[in-house]
Scaffold this active site. Structure first.
Site, PDB file in Angstrom:
ATOM      1  N   ASP A  59       2.745  -2.237   2.684  1.00 39.24           N
ATOM      2  CA  ASP A  59       3.297  -3.389   3.398  1.00 39.24           C
ATOM      3  C   ASP A  59       2.198  -4.250   4.011  1.00 39.24           C
ATOM      4  OD1 ASP A  59       5.907  -2.500   2.924  1.00 39.24           O
ATOM      5  OD2 ASP A  59       5.934  -1.298   4.752  1.00 39.24           O
TER       6      ASP A  59
ATOM      7  N   TYR B 187      -0.341   9.827   3.335  1.00 35.70           N
ATOM      8  CA  TYR B 187      -0.549   8.723   4.279  1.00 35.70           C
ATOM      9  C   TYR B 187      -1.056   9.297   5.588  1.00 35.70           C
ATOM     10  CZ  TYR B 187       1.916   5.222   1.472  1.00 35.70           C
ATOM     11  OH  TYR B 187       2.278   4.330   0.482  1.00 35.70           O
TER      12      TYR B 187
END
Length: 263
Positions: free
Chosen positions: A52, A110
Site C-alpha cells: 500500500d 512482514y
C-alpha cells in the site's frame, strides 16, 4: 527470451504503493521506466504482491521477461543508476520461464515497528508507528499467538477486499522488544518489532492485526478476545487499521529448485 528474478528494497514514503495505478506515482512505474531506459523494451513486471501507499519493502521480489542479452551481473548497477535513490535493486538472477513471482511464492514475512518511547525518533520516524503511552507488551505477545493458524481472516481484511476467499495461514508470528533506545528512569518502553509469516495476506491484514494488538496493549481488548474476533468474520469486530509507514515487506520465500535453470 529470458526471465529475470530481482529483489528490490524501497522506502515507500513518497509513493502510492507498489502496483501501477492510473495517474499515480508508484514503485512499479519507476522500475519499468528504468528497464525501458536501459533496454528499450516496454515490460510489465510481476511482483510477489502489492504494498500500500507508504509501506516499505526490505526484499520485494519481481520478475519480467526480456530479450536483452545484458549479462546478469550488470543489471543491478545499470538499473540503480536510473532509479531514484529510495528504490534499490539488490540482486538479480535468471530463472526458468515458468517462474512467477506471485504464484511461486511459498511464504511472505512482514515486519511492523512500534516506537513505544515518549518521543519519536527523528531519524526513524518514517518507518515506525510512534505510540507514546504505555503498552502491555506481554499481553500483546499472547494475543499475537492467537492469530497464528489457518482461519478466515475477514475480521482483519479491508472492507474493500475483493478476494473470493479470506482463508489464509499464518505460519508463525513473534515480537522482538529492543529497549536500547529507552532512556533509563523514564516511561520509555523502547522499540517493538512484530514479524508475521504466512502463505498470503489480505488487503490491510497486517495493519489491522497490529491495530488490534495495540488495543490489547492499551487494555481495550484482552488477549483471550482474539479467537472470538477472528470467529466473528466481521471487520467491525477488530481494531483500527494501523498507520502504513510502520509496515515493511521483510522477505519472500521460494523453493530454490524453482529458481534454478538446468545447464
Amino acid at each position: 527470451m529470458r526471465n529475470l528474478f530481482m529483489v528490490v528494497s524501497y522506502d515507500g514514503t513518497r509513493y502510492h504503493g507498489f502496483q501501477t495505478q492510473p495517474g499515480e506515482n508508484t514503485i512499479q512505474d519507476y522500475i519499468e521506466a528504468s528497464i525501458h531506459a536501459l533496454t528499450g523494451e516496454t515490460v510489465k513486471i510481476i511482483a510477489s504482491g502489492r504494498t500500500d501507499a507508504g509501506v516499505h519493502a526490505r526484499a520485494q521480489v519481481f520478475n519480467f521477461e526480456t530479450q536483452s542479452s545484458i549479462p546478469i551481473e550488470r543489471w543491478c548497477l545499470a538499473l540503480n543508476t536510473r532509479l531514484p535513490n529510495d528504490i534499490v535493486i539488490r540482486s538479480a538472477q535468471e530463472v526458468p520461464l515458468s517462474f512467477h513471482s506471485r504464484h511461486s511464492a511459498h511464504w511472505k514475512t512482514y515486519r511492523y515497528t512500534i516506537n513505544a518511547n515518549a518521543f519519536p525518533d527523528v531519524f526513524n520516524r518514517a518507518y515506525e508507528f510512534h505510540h507514546p503511552t504505555k503498552l502491555d507488551i506481554e499481553e500483546m505477545r499472547t494475543a499475537l499467538s492467537h492469530m497464528v493458524g489457518t482461519f478466515d481472516y475477514t475480521s482483519f481484511a479491508s472492507r474493500k477486499s475483493t478476494k473470493a476467499s479470506h482463508v489464509r495461514t499464518i505460519y508463525k508470528a513473534w515480537m522482538e522488544h529492543d529497549v536500547s533506545s529507552a532512556i533509563p528512569g523514564t516511561r520509555d518502553q523502547g522499540i517493538i518489532h512484530t514479524y508475521v509469516t504466512g502463505n498470503g495476506f489480505l488487503q490491510h491484514m497486517v495493519r489491522i492485526m497490529m491495530g488490534t494488538l495495540v488495543r490489547v496493549g492499551q487494555g481495550k481488548f484482552k488477549s483471550e478476545d482474539i479467537p472470538g474476533i477472528i470467529a466473528a468474520e466481521d471487520r467491525s469486530a477488530a481494531g483500527p487499521t494501523a498507520v502504513a509507514h510502520g509496515l515493511t515487506l521483510w522477505e519472500v520465500g521460494y523453493d530454490l529448485n524453482e529458481l534454478s535453470i538446468e545447464k
